[in-house]
Each structure stands twice: as structure tokens, then as C-alpha cells.
Design an enzyme around this catalytic site. Sequence first.
Site, PDB file in Angstrom:
ATOM      1  CB  CYS A  51      -3.575   1.154   0.905  1.00 50.70           C
ATOM      2  SG  CYS A  51      -4.840   1.566   2.117  1.00 50.70           S
ATOM      3  CB  CYS A 111      -6.677  -0.744   1.209  1.00 46.16           C
ATOM      4  SG  CYS A 111      -6.817   1.021   0.902  1.00 46.16           S
TER       5      CYS A 111
END
Length: 124
Positions: free
Chosen positions: A52, A49
Site C-alpha cells: 500500500c 501494508c
Amino acid sequence: MTAWSAPPGMLNALPMASEKIVEVTDSNYKAEILESKVPVLVDFWAAWCAPCRAIAPHVDALATEYDGKMRVGKCDIDSNPGFPSQYDIRSIPTLLMFKEGKVIGQVVGAVPRARIEDLIKKAL
């Protein structure tokens, strides 16, 4: 073209960026989060991600800045699907702020550090 997937065991081998951050798993979340005597910010993330990874430095810095006043945990949703599913985590990154075992705030997405800090201040 197929999606990239990590070799077995690689995701678990990724280090936590700060020693102030606890790894939250399906087996330890009750003790680490729900039974914590201090507020806990939990970052639900995954290695693949990009957003993230974008907020990770902010989360790490805040873990150091607020050390002793609260705790910060990271939960890899790929390795630990049980805990996130109990809190209906559908997008990552999602940050949940727990106080006395209950969620008191949430932020979803790659947000500025100030937004994360506002979430923390709500719990202190």
C-alpha cells in the site's frame, strides 16, 4: 514474536499524503463515493501494508494530475471495516473505480502507475 500493532488512535492520526485525496469512512462513503457527480478512485489500504505504501506516491500524483476530472479517496480498512466488506475487499492494496455509484474497474496489488492510470481512463 508478536505482530506489531499501532497504539490506539495512531492509524487515524496518519495524514493523507495529498490535499486532493478525501478520507473515505464507513459513515461518509455514500456521500463521497456513491453520490459523487464525477468518477472516484478508492484506494483501500492499511498503515501496516508495505505494498500500500509502495503505490501511495502514484495514487497521490494521479489525484493531482486528474484533479477536477475525478476524485481520489483512501479508505483505511482497519478503521473502517464496513465499506470494504460491502465490496468484498480481501487483499490490499485494492483500487476500485466508481462511476455513477457503481464499480467499473478494479486493480489489486502493488501495480505500476500505468495500470492505475488505465483504470482511471476507463471512467473518463
